[in-house]
Design a protein around this motif. Structure first.
Motif, mmCIF file in Angstrom:
data_model
loop_
_atom_site.group_PDB
_atom_site.id
_atom_site.type_symbol
_atom_site.label_atom_id
_atom_site.label_comp_id
_atom_site.label_asym_id
_atom_site.label_seq_id
_atom_site.Cartn_x
_atom_site.Cartn_y
_atom_site.Cartn_z
ATOM 1 N N ARG A 1 0.833 -1.202 0.000
ATOM 2 C CA ARG A 1 0.000 0.000 0.000
ATOM 3 C C ARG A 1 0.871 1.257 0.000
ATOM 4 O O ARG A 1 1.962 1.277 0.555
ATOM 5 N N VAL A 2 0.355 2.331 -0.606
ATOM 6 C CA VAL A 2 0.991 3.647 -0.487
ATOM 7 C C VAL A 2 0.192 4.551 0.442
ATOM 8 O O VAL A 2 0.674 5.580 0.885
ATOM 9 N N GLY B 1 14.263 -6.075 -6.199
ATOM 10 C CA GLY B 1 12.877 -5.703 -5.964
ATOM 11 C C GLY B 1 12.603 -4.272 -6.339
ATOM 12 O O GLY B 1 12.999 -3.787 -7.404
ATOM 13 N N PHE B 2 11.932 -3.542 -5.441
ATOM 14 C CA PHE B 2 11.467 -2.206 -5.766
ATOM 15 C C PHE B 2 12.575 -1.175 -5.880
ATOM 16 O O PHE B 2 12.401 -0.143 -6.531
ATOM 17 N N GLN C 1 5.264 6.862 0.379
ATOM 18 C CA GLN C 1 6.015 5.664 0.736
ATOM 19 C C GLN C 1 5.222 4.406 0.383
ATOM 20 O O GLN C 1 4.055 4.275 0.745
ATOM 21 N N LEU C 2 5.852 3.509 -0.350
ATOM 22 C CA LEU C 2 5.266 2.190 -0.571
ATOM 23 C C LEU C 2 5.628 1.319 0.620
ATOM 24 O O LEU C 2 6.806 1.206 0.976
ATOM 25 N N LYS D 1 8.786 -0.178 5.204
ATOM 26 C CA LYS D 1 8.947 0.682 4.044
ATOM 27 C C LYS D 1 9.785 -0.008 2.970
ATOM 28 O O LYS D 1 10.842 -0.562 3.261
ATOM 29 N N LEU D 2 9.287 0.041 1.743
ATOM 30 C CA LEU D 2 9.986 -0.580 0.629
ATOM 31 C C LEU D 2 10.630 0.449 -0.295
ATOM 32 O O LEU D 2 11.542 0.126 -1.044
#
Length: 299
Positions: free
Chosen positions: A145-146, A293-294, A266-267, A158-159
């Protein structure tokens, strides 16, 4: 005498699958015995854990609390047993993930593929509805989620930071004109995400930035229809930059006011607060936060 450990497993499976027959078949039990196992657990705790009728099965409030307690214990027991029989504990099982519709794109599909190639025993069950979920009751292992109100019993990791851009179709801009300043966007048609800018107001430029008051011509909580409407030339849309990178590079969409500091969010990965995370969840979390990843796409 009933096997309490098996009864707990049956209860957890029925609570998450919401189907007695499917769980009975999966565990090699009769439907009647499956029901007896659930009743055995309810008798031990002295509370009704499941509401059931001929069509539906759902958790009671007590059942949701109990499931949140016993599920990590059952997962831990399964992996402890596996650790005794294998030299290394490999992630396996079905990983249920909830994420926004805008993450359904080629870039994230490559992330899933790269993870699966390294962890072939993990299968994905992905929810893209964009609705508010109850992670415990629905058996969701991970939510991406953001914008997320963190409920009690959940943890956020946090990603990365998602950069948003204002985009529109070239044909629309040919007709509307290409804005040169933020003032050119006042009262412009906006395809608005209902959870962020339903009223058409968008803030940008950081703490000392400005507001733009668009005119919302389409409001939805589903990012897919907003994206499709932008592609069709209905108006402006605020989207995560990496989700439309290919469209921009290939000329299907244009970035509007590219030098503007548009919103950043933030994702986060949301998961249940538990002392023990299953290997499938932990490994996917680490993968998303790692170099493959991200971090490779959230720019």
């Amino acid at each position: 005498m009933m096997d309490t450990l098996l009864s707990l497993r049956v209860f957890a499976e029925v609570a998450e699958q919401k189907n007695f027959s499917a769980v009975a078949e999966r565990l090699g039990l009769s439907p009647a015995m499956t029901s007896k196992h659930v009743k055995h657990v309810e008798a031990r705790v002295g509370s009704r854990l499941l509401n059931r009728n001929s069509r539906n099965v759902s958790l009671t409030e007590a059942g949701a609390q109990y499931l949140q307690t016993v599920r990590p214990l059952l997962d831990g027991l399964f992996e402890a047993e596996a650790q005794l029989t294998t030299d290394t504990l490999s992630p396996r099982g079905t990983l249920k993930v909830s994420m926004p519709v805008w993450m359904s794109n080629p870039t994230f599909a490559k992330i899933l593929t790269a993870y699966h190639q390294q962890n072939p025993h993990v299968t994905f069950d992905i929810d893209l509805s964009g609705r508010k979920i109850n992670m415990v009751e629905e058996g969701i292992d991970l939510a991406l989620r953001v914008a997320f109100k963190l409920d009690e019993g959940l943890i956020a990791r946090k990603l990365g930071e998602v950069t948003f851009q204002l985009v529109a179709a070239p044909a629309f801009l040919d007709s509307f004109g290409r804005p040169e300043t933020s003032a050119d966007l006042n009262n412009a048609p906006l395809l608005a995400y209902s959870q962020v800018a339903a009223d058409g107001r968008v803030k940008f430029g950081g703490a000392h930035g400005l507001d733009v008051k668009f005119k919302s011509v389409l409001v939805s909580g589903n990012e897919s229809i907003l994206y499709q409407a932008a592609m069709a030339g209905m108006g402006f849309a605020m989207v995560p930059s990496w989700s439309v990178r290919n469209d921009i590079n290939e000329g299907r969409l244009e970035v509007v006011l590219p030098k503007v500091d548009w919103p950043k969010l933030q994702l986060q990965a949301i998961y249940s607060d538990r002392s023990y995370l299953p290997a499938k969840t932990r490994s996917f979390l680490d993968f998303l936060a790692g170099p493959e990843g991200f971090s490779a796409v959230l720019k």
